[in-house]
Write an enzyme that holds these catalytic residues in place. Structure first.
Site, PDB file in Angstrom:
ATOM      1  N   CYS A  74       0.812  -1.226   0.000  1.00 48.35           N
ATOM      2  CA  CYS A  74       0.000   0.000   0.000  1.00 48.35           C
ATOM      3  C   CYS A  74       0.845   1.275   0.000  1.00 48.35           C
ATOM      4  O   CYS A  74       0.544   2.233  -0.717  1.00 48.35           O
ATOM      5  CB  CYS A  74      -0.997   0.005   1.153  1.00 48.35           C
ATOM      6  SG  CYS A  74      -0.302  -0.233   2.795  1.00 48.35           S
ATOM      7  N   ASP A 278      -7.480   5.593  -1.712  1.00 48.79           N
ATOM      8  CA  ASP A 278      -7.170   4.411  -0.914  1.00 48.79           C
ATOM      9  C   ASP A 278      -6.660   3.287  -1.820  1.00 48.79           C
ATOM     10  O   ASP A 278      -7.369   2.863  -2.732  1.00 48.79           O
ATOM     11  CB  ASP A 278      -8.431   3.964  -0.179  1.00 48.79           C
ATOM     12  CG  ASP A 278      -8.179   2.866   0.838  1.00 48.79           C
ATOM     13  OD1 ASP A 278      -7.071   2.307   0.845  1.00 48.79           O
ATOM     14  OD2 ASP A 278      -9.099   2.555   1.621  1.00 48.79           O
ATOM     15  N   HIS A 280      -6.190   0.208  -0.981  1.00 51.51           N
ATOM     16  CA  HIS A 280      -6.496  -1.107  -0.404  1.00 51.51           C
ATOM     17  C   HIS A 280      -7.651  -1.804  -1.112  1.00 51.51           C
ATOM     18  O   HIS A 280      -8.703  -2.080  -0.532  1.00 51.51           O
ATOM     19  CB  HIS A 280      -6.803  -0.960   1.086  1.00 51.51           C
ATOM     20  CG  HIS A 280      -5.652  -0.433   1.871  1.00 51.51           C
ATOM     21  ND1 HIS A 280      -5.470   0.905   2.128  1.00 51.51           N
ATOM     22  CD2 HIS A 280      -4.602  -1.070   2.436  1.00 51.51           C
ATOM     23  CE1 HIS A 280      -4.366   1.068   2.833  1.00 51.51           C
ATOM     24  NE2 HIS A 280      -3.818  -0.118   3.038  1.00 51.51           N
TER      25      HIS A 280
END
Length: 393
Positions: A74, A278, A280
């Site tokens: 990430c 994001d 993820h």
């Protein structure tokens, strides 16, 4: 469902909180919007940022390594996003917009190709992970913001198309002289003259005259990354207003930050909420067609962006800024000095003209591209997990 195992289809068809209708200004990477009147413009601007997420089924890293970065990549993806923003500024400009289904400019295709998940792309997950081995990070190990900044700095050496100069400011200190030497390496700052026979012509031995020439040819575009720790386990609220001001500067590239398994790319704020992309979610890897065309829909976030209260921000961050010209950098310095003199917020870092005497250690401050010296520099500053100096009040 664990955020790290979300799929692209889940994101595309899932429920997302709509962007708030508020009279408070929305700031995205140096641009101000009105949420009541410019909602479409806000979403278009956010969608135009490159969105790099976990991927699966790509070529094994190092030939025999992982074929997915789910669960560990990430921060590497956040590093890709902040660097991609710098490349967009360099080749397309801040006002460029991506529109789904439209024919894209060649510069955009070249930028995207630099991040495709394969070993020969300049800024692929393969290159970042393997360069990280030299930083003491094994493939598959989580990076902190400082480590990814140092790796990106090394990788830009090979990108002769973009000519970026990346400076990673250590010890919470930005040294103006160091940056000008980095971005104008052909100038001898002590004599105010051209330092190399092959440098730009018609300098006439005058620094001011040199800067007055075609500035874009004389100044290597600067990506300034400043690793910071703004608290212990939580962000110190004294830094909040200063952090907001960073997103308001036209040079802002945003902020990367977070802790293991929860790194994000922060691109702006509204009220007391940070706006972020994001990484993820796990998407299939994308292979370019024979015509070099890339199915690029999955590289742009086409749903309302994520938001979090600013107090929830993990204190380990790296703030990024882009200065295409020397004038841009001088303007940024003026912004920082003005911000430092204002009450109501604690400065996140110090801006100085030259290196403080207590930091003048040639073993540490040799910032040449030579990798042996650079390796020594990062090993000096880097630690296994916590890579930042604590800022004291």
């Amino acid at each position: 469902m664990d955020a790290a195992t979300l799929t692209y289809d889940t994101l595309r068809f899932g429920e997302f909180e709509d962007f708030p209708e508020t009279p408070e200004p929305v700031w995205i990477l140096g641009k101000q919007f009105n949420a009541l009147k410019e909602k479409d413009d806000i979403l278009s601007d956010i969608t135009s940022r490159m969105w790099f997420t976990y991927r699966k089924n790509f070529q094994p890293i190092g030939g025999t390594g992982p074929t997915s970065d789910t669960g560990w990549g990430c921060m590497l993806r956040c590093g890709q996003m902040i660097l991609a923003e710098a490349l967009i500024r360099t080749h397309l400009g801040r006002d460029w917009r991506w529109v789904a289904g439209h024919r894209q400019r060649e510069e955009y295709i070249s930028i995207l190709n630099a991040f495709i998940d394969k070993k020969d792309s300049y800024y692929s997950i393969h290159q970042i992970a393997q360069m990280g081995v030299g930083e003491g990070k094994s493939i598959g190990q989580w990076y902190g913001p400082n480590t990814v900044a140092q790796v990106l700095k090394k990788l830009t050496v090979f990108d002769t198309w973009s000519r970026l100069a990346i400076h990673v400011a250590m010890d919470n200190t930005v040294v103006i002289e160091e940056i000008k030497k980095l971005c104008m390496p052909w100038l001898d700052f002590e004599r105010g003259a051209c330092a190399e026979p092959g440098g730009p012509p018609e300098m006439n031995g005058c620094l001011e005259g040199a800067c007055a020439l075609a500035e874009e040819a004389l100044w290597k575009p600067l990506v300034l990354l400043i690793p910071l720790r703004l608290g212990l386990s939580d962000i110190n609220e004294a830094y909040i207003e200063t952090l907001k001001q960073c997103f308001m500067m036209p040079q802002s590239l945003g902020v990367i930050g977070g802790k293991p398994n929860s790194a994000h790319y922060f691109i702006g704020f509204v009220g007391e909420e940070l706006i972020y992309l994001d990484p993820h979610t796990t998407q299939p890897s994308v292979e370019p067609c024979e015509s070099s065309h890339i199915q690029d829909d999955s590289y742009h976030c086409q749903h309302p962006p994520c938001r979090m209260h600013i107090c929830e921000l993990d204190p380990s961050i790296a703030a990024g800024f882009f200065c295409q010209t020397e004038d841009d950098f001088d303007d940024w310095c003026a912004h920082i000095r003005k911000l430092s003199s204002c009450k109501g917020g604690l400065p996140m870092f110090e801006l100085v003209d030259s290196q403080p005497s207590h930091l003048l250690n040639t073993e540490v401050l040799n910032l040449t591209p030579d990798f042996s010296d650079s390796d020594r520099l990062e090993r000096f500053f880097d630690s296994e997990d916590e890579e930042f100096e604590i800022l004291s009040l």
